[in-house]
Design a protein around this motif. Sequence first.
Motif, short mmCIF file in Angstrom:
data_model
loop_
_atom_site.label_atom_id
_atom_site.label_comp_id
_atom_site.label_asym_id
_atom_site.label_seq_id
_atom_site.Cartn_x
_atom_site.Cartn_y
_atom_site.Cartn_z
N THR A 181 0.81 -1.22 0.00
CA THR A 181 0.00 0.00 0.00
C THR A 181 0.85 1.27 0.00
N LEU A 218 -2.80 4.04 -9.32
CA LEU A 218 -2.83 3.84 -7.87
C LEU A 218 -1.80 4.72 -7.17
N ILE A 248 -3.13 8.14 -6.69
CA ILE A 248 -4.01 8.18 -5.52
C ILE A 248 -3.17 8.26 -4.24
N SER A 274 -2.59 11.14 -0.59
CA SER A 274 -2.93 10.72 0.77
C SER A 274 -2.33 11.70 1.78
N ILE A 329 -1.89 3.97 -0.39
CA ILE A 329 -3.27 3.70 -0.74
C ILE A 329 -3.92 2.86 0.36
N LYS A 330 -5.23 2.76 0.31
CA LYS A 330 -5.98 1.91 1.24
C LYS A 330 -6.55 0.72 0.48
N SER A 377 -9.51 -0.02 0.28
CA SER A 377 -10.72 0.46 -0.40
C SER A 377 -10.40 1.08 -1.76
N ASP A 378 -9.20 1.64 -1.91
CA ASP A 378 -8.81 2.20 -3.21
C ASP A 378 -8.71 1.11 -4.27
N ASP A 430 -12.31 -0.22 -5.03
CA ASP A 430 -13.14 0.71 -5.82
C ASP A 430 -12.74 0.78 -7.29
N LEU A 431 -11.67 0.07 -7.68
CA LEU A 431 -11.28 0.05 -9.09
C LEU A 431 -12.38 -0.60 -9.92
#
Length: 402
Positions: free
Chosen positions: A72, A124, A127, A131, A138-139, A141-142, A145-146
């Motif tokens: 992550t 990613l 994203i 943060s 990233i989390k 959830s990232d 959600d893709l």
Amino acid sequence: MEGWRKVRLGDVCKTNTDSYSPKEKWDYVNYLDTGNITNNRIDSIQYIDIKNDKLPSRARRKVKTNSIVYSTVRPNQRHFGIIKDHPENFLVSTGFTVIDTDEAVLNANYLYYLLSQPTLVESLHAIAEQSTSAYPSIKASDIEDLELEIPDITIQEKIVDILGCLDVKITNNIEINDNLLQQARALYQAWFVDYAPFNGVRPSDWIDDTIDGLAKEVICGKTPSTKVSEYYGNDVPFITIPDMHGNTYAVTTERYLSSYGAQSQPKKTLPRNSICVSCIGTAGLVTLTAQESQTNQQINSIIPKEGYSSYYIYLLMETLSVIINNLGQSGSTIVNLNKAQFGKIAVVIPSIEIMKSFDEIVSPMFESILLNQEENIKLAELRDSLLPRLMSGEFDISDIDI
């Protein structure tokens, strides 16, 4: 792209489903940290005896066959892979998101190839850079959600078979190289530790010295200014620590000028078969240069004296990796071993005649290792050029019988 459909990844897979609890009272753990896997290749797994040593707080996530582990932090460093087999009591860092697919809908290998595409990795990472954490991250959830376009499971399996053939050849080359390197290490142990060719006694003409005594020159690298575009894109490979992980030779496609111009003092180009040793951050990695190269400031490089064996020095530096790491601590959690400290590390220097005899045996091994590494680069380039075309449906493989 007939038959393809868009899915939200979180609807066809689960993340971080299983964790270790101290109540399970394992006697030991085999632990994979985020820095020890890159592009699906594991460098090392740490064995931890829980009865005597404290288990790292991040050693918590459980995996199973075909789990994808995806770091992550800084996704562009590509610390990810798919688990095919693993030792008992295996845990991975909470720095990974562990992804398990619904295999009836999404082939795990297919998803791994999707997630390893450069465009998706960069997405990613973009994203991650937004943060608010200390590091770009990233989390889970990232990833969930893709939204991705996927074909039916039969086409997924065909794509995996096509790409997998290339990966199998790459893996075979890696295994051959590992075997060759193990043979070279065994010879080093026999000659320079056990003194087997010398009746178990160290020859009297070998001398105690330092790394500086081995070197024609020790060079600490330097990164040229990113503000001067003409420093970049030329013919000299530029080696950084990620190029060293798991590689006997540091083979990289990143190119810099051989000198940086008047406003930035040039660093000398390293000749082929110089020995690079990482000394900042991840300390103790060792590689050889495949051709004339330069490095950044995290690496100290040894240009051997005339007649001295690069292969002996390479194998010697491997044995010193723990010492290098410990010396660089200096009371700090960040390893930083400067060139002067590095050069003063004690070593034994055999006679030139013995190093020459050693070279005659191990040189073909190292040459084969380099050829296999270079072939793997070409195979990976072919795989990576096919990857987006297959994943986008540009190539219709529905009628291909695999």
